[in-house]
Scaffold this motif. Sequence first.
Motif, PDB file in Angstrom:
ATOM      1  N   ALA A 164      34.055  25.746  78.036  1.00 27.71           N
ATOM      2  CA  ALA A 164      34.585  26.974  77.423  1.00 27.71           C
ATOM      3  C   ALA A 164      33.448  27.823  76.855  1.00 27.71           C
ATOM      4  CB  ALA A 164      35.597  26.616  76.346  1.00 27.71           C
ATOM      5  N   HIS A 165      32.526  28.210  77.739  1.00 26.59           N
ATOM      6  CA  HIS A 165      31.378  29.046  77.367  1.00 26.59           C
ATOM      7  C   HIS A 165      31.422  30.329  78.167  1.00 26.59           C
ATOM      8  CE1 HIS A 165      28.721  26.225  75.103  1.00 26.59           C
ATOM      9  NE2 HIS A 165      29.571  25.369  75.635  1.00 26.59           N
ATOM     10  N   LEU A 166      31.069  31.429  77.543  1.00 32.20           N
ATOM     11  CA  LEU A 166      31.048  32.704  78.250  1.00 32.20           C
ATOM     12  C   LEU A 166      29.741  32.831  79.028  1.00 32.20           C
ATOM     13  CD1 LEU A 166      32.533  35.189  75.606  1.00 32.20           C
ATOM     14  CD2 LEU A 166      33.713  33.829  77.341  1.00 32.20           C
ATOM     15  N   THR A 204      27.656  36.637  75.571  1.00 33.21           N
ATOM     16  CA  THR A 204      27.342  35.535  76.495  1.00 33.21           C
ATOM     17  C   THR A 204      26.521  34.434  75.837  1.00 33.21           C
ATOM     18  OG1 THR A 204      25.513  36.870  77.249  1.00 33.21           O
ATOM     19  CG2 THR A 204      27.408  36.729  78.722  1.00 33.21           C
ATOM     20  N   CYS A 205      26.636  33.277  76.428  1.00 37.40           N
ATOM     21  CA  CYS A 205      25.975  32.081  75.908  1.00 37.40           C
ATOM     22  C   CYS A 205      24.459  32.199  76.082  1.00 37.40           C
ATOM     23  CB  CYS A 205      26.518  30.868  76.652  1.00 37.40           C
ATOM     24  SG  CYS A 205      25.787  29.342  76.097  1.00 37.40           S
ATOM     25  N   GLN A 206      23.742  31.824  75.040  1.00 33.23           N
ATOM     26  CA  GLN A 206      22.275  31.925  75.026  1.00 33.23           C
ATOM     27  C   GLN A 206      21.590  30.599  75.363  1.00 33.23           C
ATOM     28  OE1 GLN A 206      21.069  35.139  74.014  1.00 33.23           O
ATOM     29  NE2 GLN A 206      23.251  35.530  74.269  1.00 33.23           N
ATOM     30  N   TYR A 207      22.363  29.598  75.745  1.00 32.05           N
ATOM     31  CA  TYR A 207      21.799  28.285  76.105  1.00 32.05           C
ATOM     32  C   TYR A 207      20.925  27.731  74.977  1.00 32.05           C
ATOM     33  CZ  TYR A 207      23.450  28.534  80.927  1.00 32.05           C
ATOM     34  OH  TYR A 207      24.237  28.574  82.048  1.00 32.05           O
ATOM     35  N   ARG A 208      21.523  27.619  73.787  1.00 33.29           N
ATOM     36  CA  ARG A 208      20.765  27.080  72.650  1.00 33.29           C
ATOM     37  C   ARG A 208      21.194  25.659  72.314  1.00 33.29           C
ATOM     38  NH1 ARG A 208      21.948  30.790  67.776  1.00 33.29           N
ATOM     39  NH2 ARG A 208      24.065  30.258  68.395  1.00 33.29           N
ATOM     40  N   ALA A 209      22.424  25.290  72.789  1.00 31.34           N
ATOM     41  CA  ALA A 209      22.985  23.965  72.500  1.00 31.34           C
ATOM     42  C   ALA A 209      23.026  23.661  70.999  1.00 31.34           C
ATOM     43  CB  ALA A 209      22.237  22.872  73.268  1.00 31.34           C
ATOM     44  N   LEU A 210      23.455  24.653  70.234  1.00 26.22           N
ATOM     45  CA  LEU A 210      23.639  24.440  68.790  1.00 26.22           C
ATOM     46  C   LEU A 210      25.126  24.534  68.453  1.00 26.22           C
ATOM     47  CD1 LEU A 210      20.752  26.778  67.531  1.00 26.22           C
ATOM     48  CD2 LEU A 210      20.707  24.291  67.761  1.00 26.22           C
ATOM     49  N   CYS A 211      25.951  24.340  69.473  1.00 26.83           N
ATOM     50  CA  CYS A 211      27.351  24.739  69.390  1.00 26.83           C
ATOM     51  C   CYS A 211      28.136  24.062  68.264  1.00 26.83           C
ATOM     52  CB  CYS A 211      28.032  24.491  70.723  1.00 26.83           C
ATOM     53  SG  CYS A 211      26.996  24.894  72.142  1.00 26.83           S
ATOM     54  N   GLU A 212      27.853  22.791  67.987  1.00 23.42           N
ATOM     55  CA  GLU A 212      28.669  22.092  66.979  1.00 23.42           C
ATOM     56  C   GLU A 212      28.478  22.669  65.576  1.00 23.42           C
ATOM     57  OE1 GLU A 212      28.041  19.385  70.353  1.00 23.42           O
ATOM     58  OE2 GLU A 212      26.586  20.222  68.967  1.00 23.42           O
ATOM     59  N   SER A 233      27.523  32.028  66.161  1.00 26.22           N
ATOM     60  CA  SER A 233      27.727  33.415  65.697  1.00 26.22           C
ATOM     61  C   SER A 233      27.871  34.402  66.850  1.00 26.22           C
ATOM     62  CB  SER A 233      26.580  33.897  64.812  1.00 26.22           C
ATOM     63  OG  SER A 233      25.826  32.883  64.333  1.00 26.22           O
ATOM     64  N   PHE A 234      27.471  33.997  68.055  1.00 29.53           N
ATOM     65  CA  PHE A 234      27.676  34.870  69.219  1.00 29.53           C
ATOM     66  C   PHE A 234      29.128  34.793  69.721  1.00 29.53           C
ATOM     67  CE2 PHE A 234      23.143  33.899  69.388  1.00 29.53           C
ATOM     68  CZ  PHE A 234      22.592  35.155  69.587  1.00 29.53           C
ATOM     69  N   GLY A 235      29.883  33.855  69.186  1.00 29.21           N
ATOM     70  CA  GLY A 235      31.249  33.661  69.696  1.00 29.21           C
ATOM     71  C   GLY A 235      31.217  33.309  71.171  1.00 29.21           C
ATOM     72  N   ALA A 236      30.139  32.632  71.591  1.00 31.43           N
ATOM     73  CA  ALA A 236      29.942  32.404  73.027  1.00 31.43           C
ATOM     74  C   ALA A 236      30.736  31.216  73.552  1.00 31.43           C
ATOM     75  CB  ALA A 236      28.457  32.218  73.318  1.00 31.43           C
ATOM     76  N   TYR A 237      31.227  30.375  72.664  1.00 27.17           N
ATOM     77  CA  TYR A 237      32.181  29.358  73.127  1.00 27.17           C
ATOM     78  C   TYR A 237      33.519  29.624  72.457  1.00 27.17           C
ATOM     79  CZ  TYR A 237      31.683  26.535  68.793  1.00 27.17           C
ATOM     80  OH  TYR A 237      31.688  26.097  67.493  1.00 27.17           O
ATOM     81  N   PHE A 238      34.563  29.118  73.073  1.00 24.00           N
ATOM     82  CA  PHE A 238      35.908  29.372  72.574  1.00 24.00           C
ATOM     83  C   PHE A 238      36.186  28.555  71.315  1.00 24.00           C
ATOM     84  CE2 PHE A 238      40.213  27.963  71.993  1.00 24.00           C
ATOM     85  CZ  PHE A 238      40.899  29.161  71.956  1.00 24.00           C
ATOM     86  N   ARG A 289      20.835  23.870  78.272  1.00 26.38           N
ATOM     87  CA  ARG A 289      22.193  24.058  78.793  1.00 26.38           C
ATOM     88  C   ARG A 289      23.189  23.252  77.945  1.00 26.38           C
ATOM     89  NH1 ARG A 289      22.840  21.249  84.253  1.00 26.38           N
ATOM     90  NH2 ARG A 289      23.217  19.557  82.809  1.00 26.38           N
ATOM     91  N   PRO A 290      24.191  23.915  77.387  1.00 30.38           N
ATOM     92  CA  PRO A 290      25.119  23.191  76.500  1.00 30.38           C
ATOM     93  C   PRO A 290      26.265  22.554  77.287  1.00 30.38           C
ATOM     94  CG  PRO A 290      25.622  25.521  76.484  1.00 30.38           C
ATOM     95  CD  PRO A 290      24.487  25.361  77.446  1.00 30.38           C
ATOM     96  N   ASN A 291      25.958  21.891  78.334  1.00 34.13           N
ATOM     97  CA  ASN A 291      26.979  21.417  79.274  1.00 34.13           C
ATOM     98  C   ASN A 291      26.310  20.397  80.179  1.00 34.13           C
ATOM     99  OD1 ASN A 291      29.313  21.287  80.838  1.00 34.13           O
ATOM    100  ND2 ASN A 291      28.955  23.227  81.901  1.00 34.13           N
TER     101      ASN A 291
HETATM  102  S1  SF4 Z   1      25.500  27.874  70.135  1.00 37.30           S
HETATM  103 FE1  SF4 Z   1      26.290  27.111  72.084  1.00 37.30          FE
HETATM  104  S2  SF4 Z   1      27.781  28.645  72.738  1.00 37.30           S
HETATM  105 FE2  SF4 Z   1      26.513  29.605  71.175  1.00 37.30          FE
HETATM  106  S3  SF4 Z   1      24.922  30.661  72.322  1.00 37.30           S
HETATM  107 FE3  SF4 Z   1      24.115  28.637  71.739  1.00 37.30          FE
HETATM  108  S4  SF4 Z   1      24.562  27.335  73.494  1.00 37.30           S
HETATM  109 FE4  SF4 Z   1      25.818  29.152  73.718  1.00 37.30          FE
END
Ligand code: SF4
Length: 560
Positions: A205-207, A221-229, A233-238, A355-357
Motif C-alpha cells: 500500500a505505497h504510492l 509518492t514514496c521516497q524509498y526511505r523505509a521509515l514507514c513504521e 509525513s508524505f502520506g505515501a503509504y495508506f 525499498r520498503p517492500n
Molecule cells: S516512510 Fe515509507 S511510505 Fe513514507 S516515503 Fe519513506 S518509504 Fe515511502
Amino acid sequence: MFDAIVVGSGMSGGWVAKELTEKGLKTLVIERGRHVEHGSDYKDGLQPWELENYGMVPEDEADKDYFVQKRCYAFSTANQDFWVKDSDHPYTYPADKPFLWIRGYHLGGRSIMWGRQSYRMSPMDFESNAKDGHGNDWPIRYEDLKPWYDHVEKFAGISGSKDGLPQLPDGEFLPAMAFTGTEVDFKKKLEAKWPTRKMIMGRAAHLTAVTPEQEELGRSTCQYRALCERGCSFGAYFSSLSATLPAAERTGNLTIVTDAIVHSVVYDPKTKKATGVRVIDAKTREGRTYEAKVIFLNASTIPTAQILLNSKSEAFPNGLANRSDAVGRYLMDHISLGAGGTYPGFEDRYHHGRRPNGFYIPRYRNVTEKAESFVRGFGYQGGIYRDNWRRGVNAPGVGAELKNNMRKPGPWQVRLTGFGEMLPRKENRVTIHQSNVDQWGMPIVNIDCGVGPNERAMLDQIGKDAREMLESAGATNIGVATYYGGLGLGIHEMGTAHMGKDPTKSVLNKYNQAHDVPNLFITDGSAMASGGCQNPSLTYMAMSARGAHYAAEFLKEGRI
Ligand code: SF4
Ligand SMILES: Cc1cc2nc3c(=O)[nH]c(=O)nc-3n(C[C@H](O)[C@H](O)[C@H](O)COP(=O)(O)OP(=O)(O)OC[C@H]3O[C@@H](n4cnc5c(N)ncnc54)[C@H](O)[C@@H]3O)c2cc1C
C-alpha cells in the motif's frame, strides 16, 4: 443522535467512516486512544543518531512496560508511543498457550505501524471451509467482494504487478516496485526448478504514482526511505490518518472523539435494536452514552469480542449478538516461520534506495503441489539485501581493521518468511473475566488459542521448502528457525464474530450485519470465517466499504 457510530479508528474503522460520511451520514468515530496528528506527531524526519538510544528501547523499560510489544520487529523509540503499555493493558492466557497480542491504541490504530503488504483473498479461500469442513462456510464468495477490492485498491493505492495467478487475484494496481538484481537471479532459479512456484514483487500500500484524489488529500509518492513504521509525513503509504479519515473529514459529516473507551453496546429489547454505546472517558474515567441509528464495531478482533461479550442484557445474557455462542470463538492468526542465508555472487552490485517492500512467493501447496500432511497452505515474504555496517555488531575484530571492513558492503543476505493459514477452530477463543477488570473498569480478556496438528505439519513444511529453495539457489550459511515464535506475532488476529449462513452457528450474515441485531455491523477481522494465508487487511478494507454500503442502503430503505 448520530446516524452512525464507528467504534475504532484503525484500518477498518477509517474505511467505514469514509464510506458512511461520503453517503451523507452524520458519523461519530469513537477511539479509545489519544489523538495523533498526521505529520507532526511522526518521527520520520529524524536521523538514527537523533533518536533516543539510536532507536533501541532500554531493556529494563521494555521488560517492565512493553513485555509483549517488544517482541514486534517494528517496536522502537522512533514510534514507542504507538504501542500499548502492556503494564497498563493486562490480559491473560493459559500458561501453555502464550498469545502475544501486538496492538496500538491511538487515532489510526495499527494502520500507522502496519507492514503494508496487501493481497486479495482468492475464490479458493472463500470456498475452503465448505470444501474441507473446517469452520463454517462463508456466506459470500470472492465475486461478492471483488468490486469492493477494486474500490479500496483504487483509493488506498496498492503497488503491484498483475501476475494472473488464480490463488492470488490481480487488482487495480499502481506500478510495481523493482526487484534487485539478486532477486531477479533467485526468481529465475526458483521458477526454473519449480515452474508452478512463482516469485512476484510484494503488493504494498505505497504510492508509486499518485492519483488526483490522493494528491488532493495531501499524499505524495514514496521516497524509498523505509521509515514507514514511524508514520509517514508524505502520506505515501495508506493509513487511516493519511487517507480515509481526511476523506471523511472533508465531507463535513464526521465527528471524532478520542480518549473514549467503548465499554458496551446498549440494546433496546422493545425495538430489538442497538441504540448506542456506553463509553468510559480514558482520562476522567467518567461514563457517558452516545446514540445512533446504526453501530459499527471496528475495534479490531479481540476488543470487538470483548465489547460484545461485555454487552450483556436479559435478551443477551451471554453477550450481544451471541445467541450462536460464536462470539469470541474461532480466533485465528497466521502462523509464521523464517529462514535465511547468504546469497552467492553479485559482489560488484548494490541496491538503490531503501525499498520498503520485498518479494512474495504466493501459495503453491494444495494449489499446484499437493501437501500430504495438511490442508490449506502458506506463502512466503522475502527479500535479498546487501549487508551493511550493522553486521559489525556480531562480527569478530576490533579497531581500525574492523571499521575499515565495515565501510565495505557485506555479502547479499536472503530472507524468506512463510505465513500459513490457521484453521478456524471453535475452541480457540477469547472470553472475558467476570470480576477481573482493568483500571477503567473494563473486564479483561483471556485468550485461549493454540495451534493444532495441521498448523504444526504446515510449519514443518514451511521450513523444509524454504531450505530447499535456498539450497537450490546456491545460498550458503542457511538457517531455518526451529522455534515457532508464537501465536499473535503474525499480528493478523481474526475470526471472533465470523460471517456465516447459519444464525445458530455464526454471528454475522452476508452483509456483515449481526444475525441477532439488525443495526449492528462488524467489519474488522472478527468477521473472517477463514483467514487464507495472505495478509488480511485489504480484505478488512473491502468488507468495511461493502458493509458500510449495505448499512447506508438499509437505513435509507427504513429496514434498520
Ligand atoms: S516512510 Fe515509507 S511510505 Fe513514507 S516515503 Fe519513506 S518509504 Fe515511502
Ligand atoms: C507491525 C505490524 C505489521 C503489520 N503488517 C501488516 C501487513 O503487512 N499487511 C496486513 O494486511 N496487515 C498487517 N498488520 C495488521 C494490521 O495492522 C491489522 O490487520 C489492521 O490494522 C486491523 O485493522 P482494525 O481496524 O481491525 O484494527 P486496528 O487498526 O488495530 O484499529 C482498532 C482501533 O480500535 C481502537 N479500540 C480498541 N478498543 C476500543 C474500545 N473499546 N473503544 C474504542 N476504541 C477502541 C484501537 O485503539 C484502534 O485504534 C500489521 C500490524 C502490525 C502492528
